[in-house]
Scaffold this active site. Structure first.
Site, PDB file in Angstrom:
ATOM      1  N   ASP A 477       1.030  -1.184   0.071  1.00 52.76           N
ATOM      2  CA  ASP A 477      -0.028   0.247  -0.031  1.00 52.76           C
ATOM      3  C   ASP A 477       0.847   1.165  -0.020  1.00 52.76           C
ATOM      4  O   ASP A 477       2.080   1.224   0.564  1.00 52.76           O
ATOM      5  CB  ASP A 477      -1.009  -0.185   1.489  1.00 52.76           C
ATOM      6  CG  ASP A 477      -1.510   1.147   1.461  1.00 52.76           C
ATOM      7  OD1 ASP A 477      -2.350   1.592   0.396  1.00 52.76           O
ATOM      8  OD2 ASP A 477      -1.689   1.951   2.306  1.00 52.76           O
ATOM      9  N   ASP A 690      -1.089  -0.437   6.069  1.00 55.63           N
ATOM     10  CA  ASP A 690      -1.245   0.111   7.706  1.00 55.63           C
ATOM     11  C   ASP A 690      -2.057  -0.528   8.484  1.00 55.63           C
ATOM     12  O   ASP A 690      -2.228  -0.140   9.711  1.00 55.63           O
ATOM     13  CB  ASP A 690      -1.571   1.690   7.311  1.00 55.63           C
ATOM     14  CG  ASP A 690      -3.010   1.867   6.732  1.00 55.63           C
ATOM     15  OD1 ASP A 690      -3.749   0.874   6.864  1.00 55.63           O
ATOM     16  OD2 ASP A 690      -3.134   2.838   6.610  1.00 55.63           O
ATOM     17  N   ASP A 694      -6.697  -1.139   4.871  1.00 60.08           N
ATOM     18  CA  ASP A 694      -6.226  -2.255   4.284  1.00 60.08           C
ATOM     19  C   ASP A 694      -6.575  -3.705   4.694  1.00 60.08           C
ATOM     20  O   ASP A 694      -6.044  -4.711   4.368  1.00 60.08           O
ATOM     21  CB  ASP A 694      -4.752  -2.237   3.988  1.00 60.08           C
ATOM     22  CG  ASP A 694      -4.258  -0.997   3.422  1.00 60.08           C
ATOM     23  OD1 ASP A 694      -4.925  -0.711   2.119  1.00 60.08           O
ATOM     24  OD2 ASP A 694      -3.223  -0.359   3.824  1.00 60.08           O
TER      25      ASP A 694
END
Length: 800
Positions: A477, A690, A694
């Site tokens: 991410d 994180d 996510d």
């Protein structure tokens, strides 16, 4: 069996936590009640404040904290397979009363808290009662090596050590060896009766714990190697080979002792984190400084930390500035600069100035304690290989017993003497036992978990290590992972003849009323430049587009391109600036004004005058590019970035970090589609995020890896957590997991080869039982020691 069951029950009753707590109260008449919360590892003590001071009461309870800590590794409630204590479940069901030194004590257990209180003599009714809470302290080294024990408590602590299995198992092993030597000498002297007595004592000493463990698994209708060894030793005695049977029990007991010591080293590497927590803290009050136990600190209180001291609690810096060594918690090798507003963690070291810190969590909820709790839970989570081997062990043990029975009964039919056939069967029972196979997996994976924890990496058990070693693709991410997740000001481009000072003042006046992260970044920069906000009217936030407000008779609009689409023509000069900033990975915001109408806030916008363009950006983590480069060097063929941001911004970040695959403008469910696509193209995928937005992708990936120093979600949801937000821990975790699986394969192959070789020698070379025992136990110790090598794995070995 009845005798062993009686001994086991007596052991549980005489050496229980409740008895130890009662003995502590009996030795100190001012103590009234002790509550032991075994899920939090805390002890709450109630005492009569008019009879003893708080410091004396806390000093008196110190030996109990170590006595309870010594029981942690073998507590039946924590480890049902290894523990033998039946006291707490009995107390929970029936309660318990104990009489010590003429005083009566009651015990109760609710499944979480064990309470022991004085019943007779009755406490003084109106006596002032005070209480304190202390942490249980696990004994990880001998009492003599600890220099900070309270005065007068060393002898008490040493006196407690002898009650545990960790003390008695090596002692009984020594007794076993001594009796074997005495029996051999007695035989040489012709004293047969003395030799027999010595060998019987050797059997009892060497087989005591093996018999207890074997019977415990047998009660659960299972078989283990302990039972096989006991059966083989008894079989040797049946055929008149008591010396060899005693030797078998000696080597087996010695092997178990060394294995326990070796495996405890890997657990100790994690339990040593507990030593990072200071016992005392300097609390600041209106009356001045107070030295108090850290357990008494409450959120909102203030503590003072001087240079060289360990920070006692998680909190926020209120005053002061210093560099803090966070390596024990986050694995960061360089001290981190801390100033007002910075977050600090318990167990880290203040290396420079004086810090005043506001407590944010009680001691039981600090990052340090959560890490310790999670890693201890991870040690109990078994890997797929370990679960398979344990299931295999049951079937294999039955097969070994069956094969030994066939040998013992079948060889005489082929002309063998029964003595020789039975001896060969007992040898087979020993050499075919899967000790090395069964111990190889936990010895290896526990060492890897301990090593990772010291570097700020939390594996949630052995299975994530297995899965991470096999990943062929890593999806990362962007926001909060590759980047810091904190927006900072980067550019301010005036349009036309707009003065920069006017532009800053306009931005500050309007954006100071907004809570959006973009606005906060601009406000912070404007205030740092010395500007002060002035009042505006009619402020309105336009979600997804920007903000507007009335300022000095003008309507001020600040936002993205969507704010002006369909309502105004944006000059080419402005659009060109916006595109240039977006190409650099920055978020651009247009600032414009127009005369207000009677209503003050009308659309469509007309007569717009563009004053300038402001830009902010999410900072790339300093270690992001290095981590990506290291992952490529490890042979990960597919590294991709997943983000919900616009593609130009994502491309700019990817170019700076060295990532080639970019998937932008993704919604959470679209990230799942990308993961499936990567899995089909490259193989098993690890997702790095994180730990909050996510979460779906982390759950769907083969391995979910969460970032976040201390965030609850990151530490408790993903398979792996990088505590310190250091992305270089990602390639280290991959390398460590691969090395762990290499060591595990080495152990499994070696253990299998030794078993096969010993079985062959049993039937082709007439292998004697003692040599078979040496080969069997020697291979077990070698696989344990090979697994422990992972404790010494370092970053320098990542590419070796």
């Amino acid at each position: 069996m009845i005798l062993l069951r009686w001994l086991r029950k007596r052991l549980a009753e005489s050496d229980s936590c409740s008895n130890e707590m009662a003995r502590t109260i009996a030795q100190q008449p001012a103590l009234r009640r002790i509550r032991y919360d075994y899920t939090r590892d805390t002890v709450e003590v109630e005492y009569e404040a008019n009879r003893v001071s708080a410091s004396k009461a806390q000093q008196g309870i110190e030996p109990l904290l170590y006595a309870l800590g010594e029981r942690i590794p073998t507590c039946a409630l924590r480890d049902p397979q290894g523990g033998i204590c039946e006291d707490c479940p009995s107390v929970q069901q029936h309660g318990k009363q104990m009489r010590i030194n003429g005083s009566l004590f009651r015990a109760q257990f609710d499944g979480q808290v064990l309470t022991v209180e004085r019943a007779e003599p009755a406490p003084v009714p109106d006596a002032p009662i005070d209480r304190f809470i202390r942490r249980v302290k696990a004994i990880e080294q001998s009492a003599e090596s600890s220099s900070w024990y309270p005065s007068g408590s060393k002898k008490k602590i040493l006196a407690l050590l002898w009650r545990g299995r960790a003390f008695w198992e090596p002692v009984l092993t020594g007794v076993n060896l001594l009796m074997l030597v005495l029996g051999g000498l007695a035989n040489s002297w012709g004293a047969t009766a003395l030799a027999t007595v010595a060998y019987v004592i050797a059997y009892l000493a060497g087989g005591y714990y093996g018999a207890l463990d074997g019977l415990q698994t047998l009660r659960a209708r299972q078989l283990d190697v302990n039972l096989l060894m006991i059966m083989a030793a008894i079989g040797a005695a049946v055929v008149g080979e008591m010396a060899e049977g005693g030797t078998l029990l000696f080597l087996f007991s010695l092997s178990n002792t060394l294995q326990s010591f070796a495996l405890m080293r890997s657990r100790r590497a994690v339990r040593a984190l507990m030593a990072l927590q200071p016992d005392l803290a300097t609390r600041l009050t209106d009356q001045g400084e107070q030295i108090v136990p850290v357990e008494e600190l409450l959120p909102g209180e203030r503590v003072l930390v001087r240079p060289g001291e360990r920070i006692p609690t998680d909190g926020i810096v209120l005053r002061g500035e210093s560099h803090v060594d966070q390596s024990p918690i986050t694995g960061e090798s360089v001290p981190v600069h801390k100033t007002v507003g910075s977050q600090v963690f318990a167990g880290t070291i203040n290396t420079g100035g004086v810090l005043e810190i506001e407590v944010s969590h009680p001691v039981s909820e600090t990052l340090l304690h959560r890490i310790l709790r999670l890693v201890e839970e991870a040690q109990e989570q078994k890997a797929r290989t370990q679960r398979w081997l344990e299931q295999f062990e049951q079937r294999y043990a039955l097969a070994v017993i069956g094969a030994s029975a066939v040998v013992a009964l079948g060889l005489p039919l082929l002309g063998w003497a029964f003595h020789d056939a039975f001896y060969r069967a007992m040898t087979l029972l020993v050499v075919a036992s899967p000790c090395a196979l069964v111990i190889s997996t936990p010895a290896t994976l526990l060492s890897a978990i301990a090593n990772a924890a010291r570097h700020g990496i939390l594996f949630k058990g052995g299975e994530p290590i297995e899965r991470l070693a096999s990943v062929r693709a890593i999806a990362i991410d962007k926001t909060g992972t590759l980047t810091e997740g904190k927006l900072v000001f980067t550019d301010l481009v005036p349009i036309g003849d707009t003065p920069e000072s006017e532009l800053w003042q306009c931005l500050l006046d309007v954006e100071v009323l907004s809570e959006h992260p973009l606005a906060q970044a601009l406000v912070k920069e404007a205030q740092a430049r010395g500007f002060h906000p002035q009042p505006v009217d009619g402020f309105e936030a336009l979600p997804g587009r920007g903000v507007r407000a009335l300022r000095k008779g003008q309507l001020v609009l600040i936002g993205n391109l969507r704010l002006f689409e369909g309502s105004a023509t944006i000059p080419d000069e402005v659009q060109q600036v916006v595109q240039q900033l977006r190409a650099q990975g920055k978020t651009a915001m247009l600032i414009a004004t127009m005369p207000s109408d009677r209503s003050g806030m009308s659309e469509p916008f007309s007569s717009l005058r563009f004053l300038g363009v402001a830009a902010v950006a999410d900072q790339i983590r300093p270690t992001a590019a290095q981590a990506v480069q290291q992952l490529k060097a490890q042979g990960i063929p597919c590294i991709a970035m997943l983000t919900g941001d616009a593609e130009p911004i994502a491309r700019a970040i990817a170019q700076q970090t060295g990532i080639e695959r970019v998937y932008a403008d993704l919604l959470p469910d679209e990230k799942l589609q990308v993961l499936r696509q990567l899995s089909q193209e490259c193989g098993p995928v690890a997702m790095v995020g994180d730990g909050v937005n996510d979460a779906p992708a982390l759950a769907a990936a083969e391995v979910g890896i969460a970032m976040g120093a201390g965030t609850d979600v990151a530490l408790e949801t993903a398979d792996v957590a990088l505590v310190g937000n250091d992305l270089t821990n990602l390639p280290y975790a991959v390398a460590l997991s691969r090395r762990a699986m290499q060591v595990l394969k080495q152990n499994l192959l070696f253990a299998t080869a030794v078993i096969v070789m010993l079985i062959i020698l049993t039937f082709t070379a007439g292998l004697r039982l003692p040599l078979g025992v040496v080969g069997h136990e020697g291979s077990t110790l070698l696989v344990v020691l090979n697994g422990l090598r992972l404790l010494a794995f370092r970053r320098e070995q990542v590419y070796s």
